[in-house]
Design a protein around this motif. Structure first.
Motif, PDB file in Angstrom:
ATOM      1  N   GLU A 192       0.842  -1.204   0.000  1.00  9.22           N
ATOM      2  CA  GLU A 192       0.000   0.000   0.000  1.00  9.22           C
ATOM      3  C   GLU A 192       0.880   1.258   0.000  1.00  9.22           C
ATOM      4  O   GLU A 192       0.567   2.243  -0.679  1.00  9.22           O
ATOM      5  N   ALA A 193       1.984   1.225   0.726  1.00 10.84           N
ATOM      6  CA  ALA A 193       2.915   2.365   0.720  1.00 10.84           C
ATOM      7  C   ALA A 193       3.466   2.576  -0.691  1.00 10.84           C
ATOM      8  O   ALA A 193       3.575   3.716  -1.172  1.00 10.84           O
ATOM      9  N   ALA A 194       3.789   1.482  -1.377  1.00 14.39           N
ATOM     10  CA  ALA A 194       4.309   1.591  -2.753  1.00 14.39           C
ATOM     11  C   ALA A 194       3.246   2.191  -3.674  1.00 14.39           C
ATOM     12  O   ALA A 194       3.547   3.065  -4.507  1.00 14.39           O
ATOM     13  N   ARG A 195       1.992   1.758  -3.486  1.00 11.74           N
ATOM     14  CA  ARG A 195       0.897   2.282  -4.314  1.00 11.74           C
ATOM     15  C   ARG A 195       0.713   3.786  -4.076  1.00 11.74           C
ATOM     16  O   ARG A 195       0.538   4.570  -5.023  1.00 11.74           O
ATOM     17  N   ILE A 196       0.776   4.188  -2.807  1.00  8.05           N
ATOM     18  CA  ILE A 196       0.629   5.606  -2.451  1.00  8.05           C
ATOM     19  C   ILE A 196       1.717   6.435  -3.139  1.00  8.05           C
ATOM     20  O   ILE A 196       1.455   7.491  -3.727  1.00  8.05           O
ATOM     21  N   VAL A 197       2.952   5.936  -3.073  1.00  6.05           N
ATOM     22  CA  VAL A 197       4.085   6.687  -3.637  1.00  6.05           C
ATOM     23  C   VAL A 197       3.977   6.755  -5.164  1.00  6.05           C
ATOM     24  O   VAL A 197       4.193   7.815  -5.770  1.00  6.05           O
ATOM     25  N   THR A 198       3.597   5.653  -5.786  1.00  6.43           N
ATOM     26  CA  THR A 198       3.435   5.638  -7.248  1.00  6.43           C
ATOM     27  C   THR A 198       2.390   6.673  -7.673  1.00  6.43           C
ATOM     28  O   THR A 198       2.625   7.479  -8.582  1.00  6.43           O
ATOM     29  N   ALA A 199       1.234   6.651  -6.986  1.00  5.27           N
ATOM     30  CA  ALA A 199       0.147   7.584  -7.334  1.00  5.27           C
ATOM     31  C   ALA A 199       0.563   9.022  -7.073  1.00  5.27           C
ATOM     32  O   ALA A 199       0.281   9.924  -7.882  1.00  5.27           O
ATOM     33  N   ALA A 200       1.267   9.246  -5.953  1.00  3.64           N
ATOM     34  CA  ALA A 200       1.677  10.622  -5.610  1.00  3.64           C
ATOM     35  C   ALA A 200       2.664  11.168  -6.634  1.00  3.64           C
ATOM     36  O   ALA A 200       2.580  12.338  -7.034  1.00  3.64           O
ATOM     37  N   LEU A 201       3.583  10.307  -7.088  1.00  2.00           N
ATOM     38  CA  LEU A 201       4.589  10.773  -8.063  1.00  2.00           C
ATOM     39  C   LEU A 201       3.966  10.997  -9.444  1.00  2.00           C
ATOM     40  O   LEU A 201       4.454  11.832 -10.216  1.00  2.00           O
ATOM     41  N   GLN A 202       2.891  10.274  -9.722  1.00  2.00           N
ATOM     42  CA  GLN A 202       2.180  10.518 -10.990  1.00  2.00           C
ATOM     43  C   GLN A 202       1.452  11.855 -10.933  1.00  2.00           C
ATOM     44  O   GLN A 202       1.502  12.648 -11.875  1.00  2.00           O
ATOM     45  N   ALA A 203       0.779  12.111  -9.802  1.00  2.00           N
ATOM     46  CA  ALA A 203       0.006  13.353  -9.661  1.00  2.00           C
ATOM     47  C   ALA A 203       0.921  14.569  -9.486  1.00  2.00           C
ATOM     48  O   ALA A 203       0.590  15.673  -9.919  1.00  2.00           O
ATOM     49  N   ASN A 204       2.069  14.355  -8.825  1.00  2.00           N
ATOM     50  CA  ASN A 204       3.006  15.451  -8.526  1.00  2.00           C
ATOM     51  C   ASN A 204       4.429  15.018  -8.864  1.00  2.00           C
ATOM     52  O   ASN A 204       5.207  14.660  -7.974  1.00  2.00           O
ATOM     53  N   PRO A 205       4.794  15.037 -10.139  1.00  2.00           N
ATOM     54  CA  PRO A 205       6.142  14.565 -10.521  1.00  2.00           C
ATOM     55  C   PRO A 205       7.270  15.425  -9.941  1.00  2.00           C
ATOM     56  O   PRO A 205       8.429  15.010  -9.983  1.00  2.00           O
ATOM     57  N   ASP A 206       6.896  16.582  -9.380  1.00  2.00           N
ATOM     58  CA  ASP A 206       7.926  17.474  -8.824  1.00  2.00           C
ATOM     59  C   ASP A 206       8.120  17.309  -7.320  1.00  2.00           C
ATOM     60  O   ASP A 206       8.757  18.156  -6.676  1.00  2.00           O
ATOM     61  N   ILE A 207       7.632  16.230  -6.748  1.00  2.00           N
ATOM     62  CA  ILE A 207       7.897  15.968  -5.313  1.00  2.00           C
ATOM     63  C   ILE A 207       9.413  15.903  -5.101  1.00  2.00           C
ATOM     64  O   ILE A 207      10.114  15.236  -5.859  1.00  2.00           O
ATOM     65  N   VAL A 208       9.893  16.591  -4.034  1.00  4.13           N
ATOM     66  CA  VAL A 208      11.344  16.556  -3.763  1.00  4.13           C
ATOM     67  C   VAL A 208      11.698  15.656  -2.585  1.00  4.13           C
ATOM     68  O   VAL A 208      12.847  15.235  -2.445  1.00  4.13           O
ATOM     69  N   GLY A 209      10.696  15.372  -1.714  1.00  4.20           N
ATOM     70  CA  GLY A 209      11.031  14.564  -0.544  1.00  4.20           C
ATOM     71  C   GLY A 209       9.861  13.758  -0.032  1.00  4.20           C
ATOM     72  O   GLY A 209       8.708  14.199  -0.107  1.00  4.20           O
ATOM     73  N   ILE A 210      10.157  12.556   0.441  1.00  6.70           N
ATOM     74  CA  ILE A 210       9.133  11.702   1.062  1.00  6.70           C
ATOM     75  C   ILE A 210       9.666  11.225   2.407  1.00  6.70           C
ATOM     76  O   ILE A 210      10.803  10.745   2.504  1.00  6.70           O
ATOM     77  N   PHE A 211       8.827  11.375   3.432  1.00  3.82           N
ATOM     78  CA  PHE A 211       9.155  10.862   4.761  1.00  3.82           C
ATOM     79  C   PHE A 211       8.294   9.630   5.019  1.00  3.82           C
ATOM     80  O   PHE A 211       7.071   9.719   5.071  1.00  3.82           O
TER      81      PHE A 211
END
Ligand code: T6T
Length: 315
Positions: A197-216
């Motif tokens: 589920e964490a992997a799915r969240i990160v995949t979706a977030a990077l698709q919606a916001n390709p300019d993310i600079v950091g993930i905690f």
């Protein structure tokens, strides 16, 4: 011995079974209930507990639910209370749902020590022992800020709301983000302690916001899934990933350049402190209501040096 103890382990061998027992040569019986079985953080804590108990001649039983879930942890606590140990060391899986079962332990005359996580009302416990979780969350943001002084979008991947530790980590991170106007928080997402589920969240977030600079990633399983999501997106090294906790897989991800920093807690110390507090209460000696243990930020710069001691045991 607890009737539920089935497996005898020598020394610190941990393991991912739901139940284990360390031999003591008489004396007090201590029950340790983990937040979840098979989690390297709680296995390292178990090592500390078993070592301290062995020194005192106390017996330890160890059990944990198969998931980080109060509906699975409550029956374990009920069974422990029925087995009537002298002390209960427990990491509650929810600040409210575990309140009544743990209160019942205290009401039965069992000395309760809260290790790692806590409760909304911890007054039944002789001691609460945990890391500076809010401080660790702020330290996670510091690592992202250092890598991206220009700022940008950041995301938190947590476990579930209602867990004292990860909630405090998220709050500490968000408060630090709010102090730097160059950063924008995309909020906290909940992975239910499931790497997939964490992997799915990160995949979706990077698709919606390709300019993310950091993930905690706020614990071991969030970090495991975040590393997978980052790799699947081909964003390793581009997005700064900070994980809470330092299990062997997280350390490998750091060495591989997928994760840039790890906030390593001191689970064995939480365990040994927990035993010391339980024994003090049982012996009528003074106890400390609240103990805060430290953390180490592990990066590529110190992973092979003195910070190596902070890496958790997996068995
Ligand atoms: O981060 C630890 C612990 O502190 C937290 O309460 C739950 O997750 C871990 O056990 C790591 O998986």
């Amino acid at each position: 011995l607890s009737a539920s103890a089935t497996l005898v382990l020598a020394g610190c061998s941990g393991g991912d079974s739901g139940t284990s027992t360390a031999d003591g040569d008489g004396g007090y019986e201590i029950a340790f209930v983990q937040g979840v079985a098979g989690d390297e953080f709680y296995i390292s804590m178990q090592c500390g507990i078993e070592a301290a108990a062995a020194e005192a001649g106390a017996t330890v039983t160890v059990q944990g639910p198969e998931q980080f879930d109060p509906t699975l942890q409550k029956p374990i606590v009920d069974a422990v209370v029925a087995s009537n140990p002298d002390a209960l060391l427990i990491a509650p899986t929810d600040v409210t749902a575990m309140q009544a079962p743990i209160q019942a332990a205290a009401d039965a005359g069992i000395q309760v020590v809260l290790v790692d996580t806590t409760l909304e009302d911890p007054s039944m416990a002789v001691s609460q022992i945990s890391s500076d979780n809010a401080g660790g969350g702020a330290a996670a943001f510091d690592a992202i800020q250092e890598a991206h002084p220009e700022g940008g979008k950041v995301l938190v991947v947590s476990i579930d709301p209602g867990i004292s530790t990860s909630d405090a980590r998220g709050e500490g991170f968000e408060a630090a983000v709010a102090e730097d106007p160059n950063f924008e928080s995309l909020g906290i997402e909940y992975s239910h302690n499931e790497p997939a589920e964490a992997a799915r969240i990160v995949t979706a977030a990077l698709q919606a916001n390709p300019d993310i600079v950091g993930i905690f990633a706020a614990n071991l399983f969030a970090a495991e899934g975040t590393a997978t999501g980052i790799q699947q997106a081909g964003k390793q090294g581009e997005v700064t990933v900070v994980g809470f906790d330092a299990g062997p897989a997280q350390v490998q991800a750091l060495k591989d350049g997928i994760v840039q920093a790890l906030v390593a807690q001191e689970p064995a110390t939480i365990g040994t402190d927990g035993v010391a507090q339980a024994l003090a209460a049982l012996n009528g000696e003074p106890t400390e209501a609240k103990i805060q243990t430290g953390f180490t930020v592990i990066t590529a710069d110190n992973v092979d040096g003195d910070a190596a001691d902070a890496i958790y045991k997996s068995s």
